[in-house]
Write a protein that holds these residues in place. Structure first.
Motif, PDB file in Angstrom:
ATOM      1  N   LEU A 118      59.125 -34.937  27.025  1.00 47.24           N
ATOM      2  CA  LEU A 118      60.176 -35.056  28.032  1.00 47.24           C
ATOM      3  C   LEU A 118      61.516 -35.139  27.334  1.00 47.24           C
ATOM      4  N   ARG A 119      62.565 -34.957  28.104  1.00 44.93           N
ATOM      5  CA  ARG A 119      63.930 -35.143  27.620  1.00 44.93           C
ATOM      6  C   ARG A 119      64.589 -36.148  28.539  1.00 44.93           C
ATOM      7  N   VAL A 120      65.360 -37.057  27.949  1.00 41.72           N
ATOM      8  CA  VAL A 120      66.029 -38.103  28.714  1.00 41.72           C
ATOM      9  C   VAL A 120      67.414 -38.315  28.113  1.00 41.72           C
ATOM     10  N   LEU A 121      68.380 -38.586  28.958  1.00 35.13           N
ATOM     11  CA  LEU A 121      69.724 -38.826  28.456  1.00 35.13           C
ATOM     12  C   LEU A 121      69.771 -40.156  27.710  1.00 35.13           C
ATOM     13  N   GLY A 122      70.502 -40.163  26.608  1.00 25.39           N
ATOM     14  CA  GLY A 122      70.551 -41.344  25.749  1.00 25.39           C
ATOM     15  C   GLY A 122      71.009 -42.606  26.438  1.00 25.39           C
ATOM     16  N   HIS A 123      71.875 -42.471  27.442  1.00 27.42           N
ATOM     17  CA  HIS A 123      72.387 -43.666  28.119  1.00 27.42           C
ATOM     18  C   HIS A 123      71.478 -44.157  29.257  1.00 27.42           C
ATOM     19  N   ASN A 124      70.354 -43.485  29.488  1.00 34.33           N
ATOM     20  CA  ASN A 124      69.429 -43.881  30.561  1.00 34.33           C
ATOM     21  C   ASN A 124      68.412 -44.893  30.019  1.00 34.33           C
ATOM     22  N   THR A 125      68.893 -46.076  29.735  1.00 34.55           N
ATOM     23  CA  THR A 125      68.077 -47.126  29.131  1.00 34.55           C
ATOM     24  C   THR A 125      66.853 -47.495  29.968  1.00 34.55           C
ATOM     25  N   PRO A 126      66.957 -47.651  31.291  1.00 33.10           N
ATOM     26  CA  PRO A 126      65.753 -48.008  32.060  1.00 33.10           C
ATOM     27  C   PRO A 126      64.627 -46.980  31.905  1.00 33.10           C
ATOM     28  N   ALA A 127      64.965 -45.697  31.968  1.00 29.92           N
ATOM     29  CA  ALA A 127      63.937 -44.658  31.824  1.00 29.92           C
ATOM     30  C   ALA A 127      63.363 -44.666  30.415  1.00 29.92           C
ATOM     31  N   ARG A 128      64.218 -44.783  29.413  1.00 28.77           N
ATOM     32  CA  ARG A 128      63.734 -44.776  28.030  1.00 28.77           C
ATOM     33  C   ARG A 128      62.775 -45.932  27.785  1.00 28.77           C
ATOM     34  N   LYS A 129      63.074 -47.112  28.322  1.00 31.08           N
ATOM     35  CA  LYS A 129      62.182 -48.271  28.155  1.00 31.08           C
ATOM     36  C   LYS A 129      60.838 -48.029  28.839  1.00 31.08           C
ATOM     37  N   LEU A 130      60.862 -47.431  30.016  1.00 31.61           N
ATOM     38  CA  LEU A 130      59.613 -47.116  30.715  1.00 31.61           C
ATOM     39  C   LEU A 130      58.785 -46.139  29.895  1.00 31.61           C
ATOM     40  N   TYR A 131      59.409 -45.066  29.414  1.00 33.28           N
ATOM     41  CA  TYR A 131      58.671 -44.072  28.641  1.00 33.28           C
ATOM     42  C   TYR A 131      58.096 -44.690  27.365  1.00 33.28           C
ATOM     43  N   GLU A 132      58.878 -45.501  26.684  1.00 34.91           N
ATOM     44  CA  GLU A 132      58.391 -46.163  25.466  1.00 34.91           C
ATOM     45  C   GLU A 132      57.208 -47.076  25.782  1.00 34.91           C
ATOM     46  N   ALA A 133      57.281 -47.799  26.892  1.00 35.65           N
ATOM     47  CA  ALA A 133      56.185 -48.694  27.286  1.00 35.65           C
ATOM     48  C   ALA A 133      54.910 -47.920  27.604  1.00 35.65           C
ATOM     49  N   GLU A 134      55.054 -46.638  27.952  1.00 35.75           N
ATOM     50  CA  GLU A 134      53.903 -45.797  28.283  1.00 35.75           C
ATOM     51  C   GLU A 134      53.494 -44.892  27.125  1.00 35.75           C
ATOM     52  N   GLY A 135      53.939 -45.222  25.914  1.00 39.18           N
ATOM     53  CA  GLY A 135      53.450 -44.536  24.724  1.00 39.18           C
ATOM     54  C   GLY A 135      54.299 -43.400  24.192  1.00 39.18           C
ATOM     55  N   PHE A 136      55.428 -43.101  24.814  1.00 41.77           N
ATOM     56  CA  PHE A 136      56.305 -42.049  24.312  1.00 41.77           C
ATOM     57  C   PHE A 136      57.158 -42.599  23.174  1.00 41.77           C
ATOM     58  N   VAL A 137      57.416 -41.746  22.189  1.00 41.55           N
ATOM     59  CA  VAL A 137      58.290 -42.109  21.071  1.00 41.55           C
ATOM     60  C   VAL A 137      59.399 -41.064  20.953  1.00 41.55           C
ATOM     61  N   VAL A 138      60.525 -41.500  20.425  1.00 39.73           N
ATOM     62  CA  VAL A 138      61.634 -40.583  20.193  1.00 39.73           C
ATOM     63  C   VAL A 138      61.247 -39.653  19.050  1.00 39.73           C
TER      64      VAL A 138
END
Length: 162
Positions: A118-138
């Motif tokens: 996926l791609r997510v905007l850097g300033h979208n902290t809530p989405a990034r935290k959700l994705y990280e919690a579900e196993g996604f890494v940068v």
């Protein structure tokens, strides 16, 4: 509190998903301008109902996720990409986004994918935290890739193995 019910999108969801998409538009996650009337259909030649999972809470559509191929290349056919996720503001924090991410991960596996990106905007902290919690890494960052509201914003590429 009820759990979200996740199902495949149906052609009849077009109008409701279009309304949800417009209601959730925000410069926090959107690189396209805010939609203006007249509105086109939600489903089109590039995005069919088969590409979407829908979340319902108490019998009402409150979210969706779009799953697609990142490219049309045969060499990339083992990868699926989340190309849209929306949750109605009034139900945020009730597990709808998490349920959609888990369901789309299983759907990507079911469709034979080995990776999900996926791609997510850097300033979208809530989405990034959700994705990280579900196993996604940068896996990569395109610095200042977009100019949104007068500010340069990073495009963050995330992925996970399935």
């Amino acid at each position: 509190m009820s759990e979200p019910y996740i199902r495949r999108a149906l052609p009849d969801d077009d109008e409701e998903l279009g309304r949800l998409d417009r209601a959730t538009w925000s410069p926090l996650h959107a690189v396209m301008p805010e939609p203006q009337p007249p509105y086109g259909p939600f489903f089109d030649e590039r995005h069919s109902p088969d590409d979407h999972l829908v979340a319902e809470l108490d019998g009402r559509v409150v979210g969706y996720v779009r799953l697609a191929f990142p490219t049309s290349l045969a060499a990339n056919a083992h990868v699926r990409q989340i190309q849209g996720l929306a949750v109605a503001e009034e139900v945020r924090g009730r597990g709808v986004g998490r349920a959609l991410i888990r369901a789309v991960t299983e759907e990507a596996r079911r469709r034979g994918a080995r990776r999900l990106t996926l791609r997510v905007l850097g300033h979208n902290t809530p989405a990034r935290k959700l994705y990280e919690a579900e196993g996604f890494v940068v896996e990569g960052v395109l610095p200042e890739e977009f100019l949104i509201g007068g500010a340069y914003v990073d495009d963050v590429f995330m992925g996970r193995s399935l």
